[in-house]
Design an enzyme around this catalytic site. Structure first.
Site, PDB file in Angstrom:
ATOM      1  N   LYS A 194       4.385 -22.021  27.621  1.00 50.27           N
ATOM      2  CA  LYS A 194       5.331 -21.176  27.953  1.00 50.27           C
ATOM      3  C   LYS A 194       6.152 -20.435  26.953  1.00 50.27           C
ATOM      4  CE  LYS A 194       5.805 -22.424  32.680  1.00 50.27           C
ATOM      5  NZ  LYS A 194       5.189 -23.652  33.100  1.00 50.27           N
ATOM      6  N   GLU A 208      13.616 -16.703  36.058  1.00 52.73           N
ATOM      7  CA  GLU A 208      13.696 -17.563  37.419  1.00 52.73           C
ATOM      8  C   GLU A 208      12.842 -18.796  36.761  1.00 52.73           C
ATOM      9  OE1 GLU A 208      11.211 -15.557  36.402  1.00 52.73           O
ATOM     10  OE2 GLU A 208       9.417 -16.625  36.345  1.00 52.73           O
ATOM     11  N   SER A 248      -2.290 -27.709  28.548  1.00 44.70           N
ATOM     12  CA  SER A 248      -1.002 -26.992  28.675  1.00 44.70           C
ATOM     13  C   SER A 248       0.191 -27.342  28.267  1.00 44.70           C
ATOM     14  CB  SER A 248      -1.152 -26.199  29.718  1.00 44.70           C
ATOM     15  OG  SER A 248      -1.051 -26.968  31.097  1.00 44.70           O
TER      16      SER A 248
HETATM   17  C1  PLP Z   1       4.253 -23.911  34.001  1.00 45.76           C
HETATM   18  C2  PLP Z   1       3.011 -24.511  33.603  1.00 45.76           C
HETATM   19  C3  PLP Z   1       1.856 -24.375  34.126  1.00 45.76           C
HETATM   20  C4  PLP Z   1       1.418 -23.368  35.307  1.00 45.76           C
HETATM   21  O1  PLP Z   1       1.773 -22.083  34.910  1.00 45.76           O
HETATM   22  P1  PLP Z   1       0.661 -21.033  34.618  1.00 45.76           P
HETATM   23  O2  PLP Z   1       1.403 -19.733  34.448  1.00 45.76           O
HETATM   24  O3  PLP Z   1      -0.387 -21.293  35.710  1.00 45.76           O
HETATM   25  O4  PLP Z   1       0.162 -21.434  33.214  1.00 45.76           O
HETATM   26  C5  PLP Z   1       0.650 -25.281  33.674  1.00 45.76           C
HETATM   27  N1  PLP Z   1       0.629 -26.298  32.710  1.00 45.76           N
HETATM   28  C6  PLP Z   1       2.171 -26.391  32.297  1.00 45.76           C
HETATM   29  C7  PLP Z   1       2.184 -27.373  31.243  1.00 45.76           C
HETATM   30  C8  PLP Z   1       3.296 -25.785  32.625  1.00 45.76           C
HETATM   31  O5  PLP Z   1       4.374 -25.965  32.252  1.00 45.76           O
END
Ligand code: PLP
Length: 411
Positions: A104, A126, A393
């Site tokens: 993020k 948000e 992610s």
């Molecule tokens: C917020 C988040 C997501 C989901 O958000 P996307 O916009 O779909 O990427 C996925 N993985 C992690 C670690 C997150 O913090």
């Protein structure tokens, strides 16, 4: 890379449409702000100074490039239970090693630089689980900008550690008590605040959704993931991967990985939505598999809704995936068939989470644990000389209480 006339990478059009999705469905008071933002973004993209600032922060503050790591023991664990000769070689794109522990921050750094370029002096955002709130509060602190985070009152009660992190970082966390008191309502409230404070305020949206130009802008800032992965896999293997896998909430980490590969026909792509308690129940967050097109938060996309067009509450064990919509570019990629989307349940994600911990010594976020389970479902369709890249992610420290509860343990 060159832009081909028929490129899948040329979307959206000037009005922000990805095929029949996206656009700018907002009250007229918001139109001038969005047009202003669009102009500022396009100018920034042409400006080498902006690129240099972004690059500098990505390197020294975020810690990029993130490694592309051969997940050898996870690869072997999949092969152990698959038919002989199947199970691709798995690489992780290690976004969990970024500052603040997820992808993020890539987007927040880009948007805060844009905010300052536009002369804005106040940041709003948000948040649902609090991950985007923390990343936004982080960049606001880094640049000394006051920051207000809108968060559903129910989410505040469920996500105390992140609420406290935001406070430590100097942000003001405003409880939203309308609607279901969760992410959708927090986003509505942030849009309302923005309309009344246009002159000094910049709204940092946390995923590749919202009105144009946000889906495009967030995708571009997150595409650093895919561009790095492309160069890294070419260096490691001398060729492109056969499969990309990522979890999909609003879709920002997935589109960030996928987008630089969209024109490479030999690269298959799999987006994993949260199927919660199962797609046959009302408790999931799979907008593509279980939703219908509609309009929410300024764009047309697939949404979870009832027969009266009311937005349904999403459910997932992973708070970061329980958004009732999805970024419009994914809706389009789904309809044209370029990306395949599938659902993974809470139970399956939990198994993927534990497998990753024990085979790789990495505690993954529950979001990407969905991607691990999704890859496990299709691994038998790939030969051992084929390659899959999975977007890791985020890290899972934030999820240990949820996981403990699901496993019946008390901490
Ligand atoms: C917020 C988040 C997501 C989901 O958000 P996307 O916009 O779909 O990427 C996925 N993985 C992690 C670690 C997150 O913090």
């Amino acid at each position: 890379m060159t832009s081909l006339p028929n490129s899948l990478r040329n979307q959206p059009d000037l009005s922000g449409h990805f095929g029949a999705f996206g656009g700018r469905y907002v009250a007229e008071t918001l139109m001038p702000i969005l047009l202003d933002l669009d102009r500022a973004y396009r100018a920034a993209r042409q400006d080498p100074t902006f690129a240099r600032q972004l690059d500098e922060l990505m390197t020294h503050y975020v810690g990029r490039p993130s490694p592309l790591y051969h997940a050898e023991r996870l690869t072997a664990a999949f092969r152990d239970r698959l038919p002989c000769g199947t199970g691709p070689k798995i690489y992780f794109k290690r976004e969990e090693l970024n500052h603040t522990g997820a992808h993020k921050i890539n987007n927040c750094i880009g948007q805060v630089l844009l905010a300052m370029r536009m002369g804005k002096t106040r940041i709003i955002a948000e948040t649902g689980a609090g991950q985007h709130g923390v990343a936004t509060a982080t960049v606001a602190a880094r640049f000394g900008l006051p920051c207000t985070i809108f968060m559903g009152a129910r989410d505040i009660a469920r996500q105390q550690p992140n609420v406290f992190r935001m406070k430590l970082l100097g942000a003001d966390v405003v409880p939203v008590t309308s609607g279901a008191q969760t992410l959708k309502d927090a986003m509505n409230e942030a849009l309302r605040d923005w309309v009344s404070n246009v002159d000094d305020t910049f709204y940092i949206i946390g995923t590749a959704a919202g009105p144009h130009p946000y889906p495009e802008m967030v995708r571009d800032f997150q595409s650093v993931i895919g561009f790095e992965a492309r160069a890294q896999i070419l260096a490691a293997e001398g060729r492109l991967p056969d499969l990309l896998v990522a979890s999909v909430g609003g879709g920002s980490n997935a589109i960030g990985l996928f987008h630089p590969f969209l024109d490479d026909a030999e690269v298959a792509m799999l987006g994993i939505e949260a199927a919660g308690h199962g797609l046959h129940t009302a408790q999931h967050a799979a907008s593509l598999s279980g939703g219908l097109p509609g309009i929410l938060h300024g764009n047309r996309t697939y949404l979870l809704q009832d027969e009266d067009g009311q937005i349904s509450e999403a459910h997932s064990i992973s708070a970061g995936l329980d958004y009732p919509g999805i970024g419009p570019e994914h809706s389009w990629l789904h309809d044209v068939g370029r990306v395949h989307y599938a659902g993974v349940t809470d139970v399956e994600a939990l198994a993927g989470f534990q497998l990753c911990c024990r085979t790789e010594g990495i505690i993954p976020a529950l979001e990407c644990a969905h991607a691990i389970a999704g890859l496990s479902d299709v691994a038998g369709d790939y030969r051992q000389d084929q390659i899959a890249i999975l977007n890791l992610s985020g890290r899972g420290d934030k999820d240990i209480f949820t996981v403990a509860e699901a496993l019946g343990e008390t901490l």
